[in-house]
Structures are given as C-alpha cells and as structure tokens.
Design a protein around this motif. Sequence first.
Motif, PDB file in Angstrom:
ATOM      1  N   ARG A  26       0.821  -1.212   0.000  1.00  0.00           N
ATOM      2  CA  ARG A  26       0.000   0.000   0.000  1.00  0.00           C
ATOM      3  C   ARG A  26       0.855   1.263   0.000  1.00  0.00           C
ATOM      4  O   ARG A  26       0.401   2.343   0.363  1.00  0.00           O
ATOM      5  N   ALA A  27       2.125   1.118  -0.410  1.00  0.00           N
ATOM      6  CA  ALA A  27       3.013   2.283  -0.452  1.00  0.00           C
ATOM      7  C   ALA A  27       2.543   3.293  -1.488  1.00  0.00           C
ATOM      8  O   ALA A  27       2.608   4.507  -1.262  1.00  0.00           O
ATOM      9  N   GLU A  28       2.072   2.807  -2.648  1.00  0.00           N
ATOM     10  CA  GLU A  28       1.611   3.729  -3.681  1.00  0.00           C
ATOM     11  C   GLU A  28       0.403   4.514  -3.202  1.00  0.00           C
ATOM     12  O   GLU A  28       0.278   5.718  -3.472  1.00  0.00           O
ATOM     13  N   GLU A  29      -0.498   3.842  -2.485  1.00  0.00           N
ATOM     14  CA  GLU A  29      -1.685   4.518  -1.964  1.00  0.00           C
ATOM     15  C   GLU A  29      -1.295   5.608  -0.972  1.00  0.00           C
ATOM     16  O   GLU A  29      -1.794   6.739  -1.045  1.00  0.00           O
ATOM     17  N   LEU A  30      -0.382   5.286  -0.048  1.00  0.00           N
ATOM     18  CA  LEU A  30       0.052   6.271   0.936  1.00  0.00           C
ATOM     19  C   LEU A  30       0.784   7.420   0.251  1.00  0.00           C
ATOM     20  O   LEU A  30       0.550   8.598   0.568  1.00  0.00           O
ATOM     21  N   GLY A  31       1.659   7.089  -0.696  1.00  0.00           N
ATOM     22  CA  GLY A  31       2.384   8.136  -1.410  1.00  0.00           C
ATOM     23  C   GLY A  31       1.455   9.067  -2.161  1.00  0.00           C
ATOM     24  O   GLY A  31       1.644  10.291  -2.170  1.00  0.00           O
ATOM     25  N   ALA A  39       2.938  17.117  -0.626  1.00  0.00           N
ATOM     26  CA  ALA A  39       4.231  16.653  -0.130  1.00  0.00           C
ATOM     27  C   ALA A  39       5.078  16.060  -1.246  1.00  0.00           C
ATOM     28  O   ALA A  39       4.560  15.494  -2.216  1.00  0.00           O
ATOM     29  N   ALA A  40       6.391  16.191  -1.105  1.00  0.00           N
ATOM     30  CA  ALA A  40       7.321  15.386  -1.889  1.00  0.00           C
ATOM     31  C   ALA A  40       7.540  14.092  -1.109  1.00  0.00           C
ATOM     32  O   ALA A  40       7.643  14.107   0.118  1.00  0.00           O
ATOM     33  N   VAL A  41       7.586  12.966  -1.805  1.00  0.00           N
ATOM     34  CA  VAL A  41       7.646  11.660  -1.142  1.00  0.00           C
ATOM     35  C   VAL A  41       8.946  10.955  -1.487  1.00  0.00           C
ATOM     36  O   VAL A  41       9.335  10.873  -2.662  1.00  0.00           O
ATOM     37  N   LEU A  42       9.631  10.483  -0.463  1.00  0.00           N
ATOM     38  CA  LEU A  42      10.808   9.640  -0.638  1.00  0.00           C
ATOM     39  C   LEU A  42      10.418   8.223  -0.234  1.00  0.00           C
ATOM     40  O   LEU A  42      10.198   7.937   0.941  1.00  0.00           O
ATOM     41  N   HIS A  43      10.287   7.347  -1.228  1.00  0.00           N
ATOM     42  CA  HIS A  43       9.805   5.992  -0.975  1.00  0.00           C
ATOM     43  C   HIS A  43      10.982   5.055  -0.772  1.00  0.00           C
ATOM     44  O   HIS A  43      11.864   4.943  -1.621  1.00  0.00           O
ATOM     45  N   ALA A  44      10.998   4.384   0.375  1.00  0.00           N
ATOM     46  CA  ALA A  44      12.069   3.448   0.691  1.00  0.00           C
ATOM     47  C   ALA A  44      11.479   2.261   1.444  1.00  0.00           C
ATOM     48  O   ALA A  44      11.461   2.240   2.675  1.00  0.00           O
ATOM     49  N   PRO A  45      10.941   1.263   0.729  1.00  0.00           N
ATOM     50  CA  PRO A  45      10.368   0.108   1.424  1.00  0.00           C
ATOM     51  C   PRO A  45      11.416  -0.571   2.290  1.00  0.00           C
ATOM     52  O   PRO A  45      12.454  -0.998   1.805  1.00  0.00           O
ATOM     53  N   ALA A  46      11.133  -0.637   3.590  1.00  0.00           N
ATOM     54  CA  ALA A  46      12.105  -1.187   4.531  1.00  0.00           C
ATOM     55  C   ALA A  46      12.006  -2.702   4.631  1.00  0.00           C
ATOM     56  O   ALA A  46      12.835  -3.322   5.287  1.00  0.00           O
ATOM     57  N   LEU A  47      10.979  -3.296   3.987  1.00  0.00           N
ATOM     58  CA  LEU A  47      10.733  -4.731   4.077  1.00  0.00           C
ATOM     59  C   LEU A  47      10.182  -5.245   2.770  1.00  0.00           C
ATOM     60  O   LEU A  47       9.733  -4.481   1.916  1.00  0.00           O
ATOM     61  N   ARG A  48      10.193  -6.548   2.635  1.00  0.00           N
ATOM     62  CA  ARG A  48       9.420  -7.197   1.573  1.00  0.00           C
ATOM     63  C   ARG A  48       8.676  -8.368   2.201  1.00  0.00           C
ATOM     64  O   ARG A  48       9.070  -8.877   3.260  1.00  0.00           O
ATOM     65  N   ILE A  49       7.624  -8.796   1.548  1.00  0.00           N
ATOM     66  CA  ILE A  49       6.775  -9.863   2.089  1.00  0.00           C
ATOM     67  C   ILE A  49       7.051 -11.156   1.342  1.00  0.00           C
ATOM     68  O   ILE A  49       7.069 -11.178   0.109  1.00  0.00           O
ATOM     69  N   VAL A  50       7.299 -12.214   2.092  1.00  0.00           N
ATOM     70  CA  VAL A  50       7.499 -13.527   1.475  1.00  0.00           C
ATOM     71  C   VAL A  50       6.182 -13.985   0.871  1.00  0.00           C
ATOM     72  O   VAL A  50       5.141 -13.986   1.549  1.00  0.00           O
ATOM     73  N   PRO A  51       6.141 -14.363  -0.403  1.00  0.00           N
ATOM     74  CA  PRO A  51       4.890 -14.844  -1.004  1.00  0.00           C
ATOM     75  C   PRO A  51       4.313 -16.013  -0.214  1.00  0.00           C
ATOM     76  O   PRO A  51       5.027 -16.924   0.196  1.00  0.00           O
TER      77      PRO A  51
END
Length: 389
Positions: A26-31, A39-51
């Motif tokens: 949901r990073a795109e939604e929040l951004g 706001a200017a957005v700096l996106h840096a996903p701190a995690l990934r989800i194991v399928p």
Amino acid sequence: MDDEQEQSPEHGPLAGFTVGVTAARRAEELGALLQRRGAAVLHAPALRIVPLADDSELLAATKEIIERAPDIAVATTAIGFRGWVEAADGWGLGEELLAKLRGARILARGPKVKGAIRAAGLTEEWSPPSESMAEVLDRLLAEGVDGLRIALQLHGEPLPGFVESLRAQGAEVVGVPVYRWMPPEDIAPVDRLLDATVARTLDAVTFTSAPAVASLLSRAEQRGMLEDVLAALGRDVLPACVGPVTALPLQDRGIGTVQPERFRLGPLVQLLCRELPGRVRSLPVAGHRLEIRGHAVVVDGELRPVPPAGMSLLRALARRPGRVVARADLLRALPGAGRDEHAVETAMARLRTALGTPELVRTVVERGYRLALDPHPEAEHAEPEHADD
C-alpha cells in the motif's frame, strides 16, 4: 470534499515538506495521499513480504489446523486472512481448512477482517470496536481459555504478551504465520532515506508496521549511524506511526511518535497535515512573513522551492534569527562544500534568487550574513550592511 482535498498540490497543507514512506504494501496509496496534499515523497520500502504460497511454515500450520480443529480462531488482518485461504486453495487444502474454521468461534480484529471472513463464507462471533488486539486478549481471558485450542493468524507485527498470556491461562496456541517480513532486495532506497534523515532534509517518516521500524533501525546500526538517526527522529524529523504497536520499537529507544486515533492511512496523512505545518516557525523578516519548510519556503503565503544548498544556509540562519552567522559557520552547514568560502557566496546568490525577495537575507560586511528579522532588537548596534553581494 474537504478543504484539504480541494487544494492543489502546490498549495496543499504539505506543500514544501518531504515525507519518507517505509511501507512495503500500500506504499503507492500512501504516497498518492501525501502527494495530493502537496508533499514530496521519498519511498524506501524497509521490508518485503514472502509470497504466501512459498512459505513452508504456513503450509505446516495449515495442515496442523486441519488435523486438529481449533476451538477459537483469531483473524488479525484482512490481507492475511484472504492470503491464507488463497494459499490453502493453491495447495488443495482450501475446503478442508474452511470446514475446520466453520466449527470454530472466530474473532476478528476489525471491520476489514470481518469483510474477509464473510467473503470466505464464514461468520465472525465478535470484533472489538477499538480494533485493538489488547481488547481481543481481554475478552478471551475474561471468558476463560483453559484447555482450549486457539489458532492465531500472525501478521508480521509483534504481539507483546498475547501468546504468553493465553498459554499462561492454559490455552494451546497455534500460530499461523500468514506472511513474513524480510529485508528489501534493494537496500539503496533505505540508505538514501537514512542519509536524508540524518541530513534533516526529511520532515517526517511514516511507518505502517513495527517490523519496518525495526528493519530501518537495524540498517542504521549496520552502517554505524544509529545514534545519528535516533537523534534526528527524536528532534527534527517527525516519526509518524499508523498505530501504537507500530510505534513500539521507537518507544523502546526513547523516541516519541505521533499516531492517528484511527489506525488507517487516511487519518495518518491527516495527522501529518496538522502536525507538520504546526512545527514550522513563522518569522517576520524585512516586512515579510517567512516560513521555512523541508525543501521550500513560504513567503507571504507563496510557496517558493529552494535548492538543497540554499535550504542548508537558510536553516543555519534561522537557528539564529537576526544574528550574524559567519561565513565559516555557513560553510560547515553546506554538505560537501569543502573549505572554499566562495561556495557560500554562490549558494547564497542562488538562495536569494529562489526567495524572490533578496532583502530577506542581509550581508554584514566582513562578518557574514543574517536574516533581516523585523523588528530587530539589536538594530542600533548592527554593523554596516548591504544586500548586493
């Protein structure tokens, strides 16, 4: 539509601010929500989800529940519950799993989870109005769990004391790890966010899960910058968490956070729309009203973007409004400027151009520069000055 939504991004409540987004999903939604408000957005996903379908632990837990049906099932997230059912379908175990869950009392953490439960053809017995796992635990303990088998859908967040409390009262708890958090495959965006945090070029960092907080701090520690990151988050860069569980890793480090009353992305953004403008100092300078934001300034209500070097100078001047700041001190405020004080003059010229009102920053001959704070209580003792160089 509310007033915030009607404003254009250039004039929204977050215009001129830079916000870091650490969310994996949901990073795109929040951004998008942040950008709509300027706001200017700096996106840096701190995690990934194991399928889900690749997770052997989930498969093992699913088989265990099918072999021995639970008395109670606790569903914590909609995406997790849906993913569990979909993964079970993929393994050919979907119908067997649903059959076992139909015989159990199902507790849902919130309305979204209830929707996922009902979409699977099941019915929840109860859901807390607060959407709090603490309230779920209180209900279970009040009803008594001795001798009961409880299936708990885990969701990547720490649940302090939840499992331990149930087991201490005689329950058998089967954890269902629906998805697991792993470090991101590309660490470069996280490093950029950490660098921006320490440099104070970010105004806020948003967190939507406790594992994201832990992952970010772990990376900071690996790079030897944990203390600098914590110092920035403790004073200058606002940590905004979606809820109290997400905030725990920061609170454990003594860092205060802000959280919305409702644990949703929309309220989180609305909170930032109130908090960030409220943190801005409004200075009367040379007959104008000056607000210094993250990557821009507002002069008499007009947003004016400023280059990074100019923002560094402006912040250094604003820390001592009306007082002279020496060129040597301003040089130290410029990232990567070296020892040549001419870099200060170049950056200052660009700053004045960006401000559109050169007299906001005055040159004090042979001394340095100052913000032309008005009124200036020490004006009668000020050195000769001009604003041409």
